[in-house]
Design a protein around this motif. Structure first.
Motif, short mmCIF file in Angstrom:
data_model
loop_
_atom_site.label_atom_id
_atom_site.label_comp_id
_atom_site.label_asym_id
_atom_site.label_seq_id
_atom_site.Cartn_x
_atom_site.Cartn_y
_atom_site.Cartn_z
N PHE A 167 -17.32 -31.08 83.65
CA PHE A 167 -17.90 -29.87 83.05
C PHE A 167 -16.89 -28.73 83.00
CE2 PHE A 167 -20.01 -25.76 83.74
CZ PHE A 167 -20.73 -25.68 82.56
N LEU A 168 -16.19 -28.49 84.10
CA LEU A 168 -15.21 -27.42 84.14
C LEU A 168 -14.04 -27.69 83.18
CD1 LEU A 168 -15.18 -26.62 87.95
CD2 LEU A 168 -16.22 -25.28 86.12
N ALA A 169 -13.64 -28.94 83.05
CA ALA A 169 -12.56 -29.28 82.11
C ALA A 169 -13.01 -29.02 80.67
CB ALA A 169 -12.15 -30.74 82.29
N ALA A 170 -14.25 -29.36 80.35
CA ALA A 170 -14.76 -29.13 78.99
C ALA A 170 -14.85 -27.64 78.69
CB ALA A 170 -16.13 -29.79 78.83
N VAL A 171 -15.31 -26.85 79.65
CA VAL A 171 -15.40 -25.40 79.46
C VAL A 171 -14.01 -24.80 79.30
CG1 VAL A 171 -16.05 -23.23 80.57
CG2 VAL A 171 -17.64 -25.16 80.59
N GLY A 172 -13.08 -25.23 80.10
CA GLY A 172 -11.72 -24.72 80.01
C GLY A 172 -11.07 -25.06 78.68
N LEU A 173 -11.23 -26.29 78.21
CA LEU A 173 -10.66 -26.70 76.93
C LEU A 173 -11.30 -25.92 75.78
CD1 LEU A 173 -8.76 -28.58 75.42
CD2 LEU A 173 -10.62 -30.24 75.30
N THR A 174 -12.60 -25.72 75.84
CA THR A 174 -13.28 -24.94 74.81
C THR A 174 -12.78 -23.51 74.80
OG1 THR A 174 -15.26 -26.32 75.09
CG2 THR A 174 -15.55 -24.20 73.98
N TRP A 204 -10.96 -21.69 71.67
CA TRP A 204 -11.58 -20.47 71.15
C TRP A 204 -10.58 -19.31 71.09
CZ3 TRP A 204 -16.51 -19.79 69.33
CH2 TRP A 204 -16.91 -18.48 69.11
N LEU A 205 -9.80 -19.14 72.15
CA LEU A 205 -8.81 -18.07 72.18
C LEU A 205 -7.69 -18.30 71.16
CD1 LEU A 205 -8.55 -17.43 76.02
CD2 LEU A 205 -9.63 -15.98 74.31
#
Length: 107
Positions: free
Chosen positions: A11-18, A22-23
């Motif tokens: 979950f944390l890896a997916a949020v970080g990649l997103t 996005w940035l």
């Protein structure tokens, strides 16, 4: 327990990649924001114009989001003191002028 840890890491890896995507997309798309030549933000002023300072502050905020926009403080019968304040406020920032209100009347 191992399944819970693996799920949290995924979950944390997916949020970080997103977040990174996005940035990066935001930096690419906002970097080339075109200027809009000839866009005027006209503020008609009359009498004492008690809210002039806050109105000009708000126009400057909007001007920051519209590259190339110019602020015009239209004198539609200002008192001499209010006219001096308008000239001071126009002189403080870039792309701001005080003009005669008759220049903007509908015919």
């Amino acid at each position: 327990m191992m399944l819970l840890q693996d799920g949290c890491i995924a979950f944390l890896a997916a949020v970080g990649l997103t977040t990174v995507v996005w940035l990066a997309a935001g930096a690419l798309f906002h970097a080339g924001r075109p200027a809009i030549p000839g866009l005027l933000l006209v503020l008609p002023l009359r009498g004492e114009a008690l809210a002039m300072e806050s109105d000009v502050r708000e126009l400057r905020r909007v001007q920051g989001q519209l590259p190339g926009a110019k602020i015009v403080l239209a004198d539609c019968g200002l008192t001499p003191d209010a006219r001096q304040l308008a000239q001071y406020l126009a002189g403080r920032g870039k792309n701001a002028v005080v003009a005669d209100g008759g220049d903007f009347q509908m015919k």
